[in-house]
Enzyme design. Structure first.
Site, PDB file in Angstrom:
ATOM      1  CG  HIS A 108       0.134  82.245 -22.348  1.00 32.94           C
ATOM      2  ND1 HIS A 108       1.257  83.041 -22.333  1.00 32.94           N
ATOM      3  CD2 HIS A 108       0.451  81.112 -21.674  1.00 32.94           C
ATOM      4  CE1 HIS A 108       2.213  82.405 -21.677  1.00 32.94           C
ATOM      5  NE2 HIS A 108       1.755  81.244 -21.271  1.00 32.94           N
ATOM      6  CB  VAL A 109      -5.610  86.420 -23.434  1.00 33.22           C
ATOM      7  CG1 VAL A 109      -6.671  86.856 -24.432  1.00 33.22           C
ATOM      8  CG2 VAL A 109      -6.239  85.860 -22.160  1.00 33.22           C
TER       9      VAL A 109
END
Length: 116
Positions: A108-109
């Site tokens: 996840h960014v």
């Protein structure tokens, strides 16, 4: 998929995202890596980066996965750089074990406040 369209399996990426069974807002798509805006974002900006070849998690990856991991983290770096430039900050996260809903390595960014 259930009748309501909510996924109820354990590998959303192999079953739905990578084969294109659901429309995604992709930010990167090549032969090894897919990055897209999360379908149910937890943060204001929330992008998921996933290898197209199944790798269970960061802790189960082996030397045989090296090429895919290099490609994955190159895309994570690029996406994080863009999010940081556009939002002023970014975080990079992967979940393991019981924290990992989908048993397929994904990163996840994200940036911004929680949206749910």
């Amino acid at each position: 998929m259930t009748t309501e369209g909510a996924y109820d399996g354990d590998d959303f990426y192999c079953d739905v995202a990578i084969p294109g069974r659901q429309p995604l807002d992709a930010v990167h798509d090549d032969e090894r890596v897919l990055a897209f805006h999360h379908t149910r974002p937890y943060w204001q900006t929330h992008i998921v980066v996933v290898p197209k070849r199944h790798i269970g998690s960061l802790t189960t990856a082996t030397a045989a996965d090296e090429g895919d991991l290099r490609a994955l983290f190159a895309v994570v770096q690029s996406v994080a750089r863009t999010v940081e430039a556009e939002c002023g900050a970014a975080a990079v996260l992967t979940n393991l074990g019981a924290y990992q809903d989908s048993k397929h390595l994904h990163v996840h960014v994200h940036s911004g406040s929680r949206s749910r």
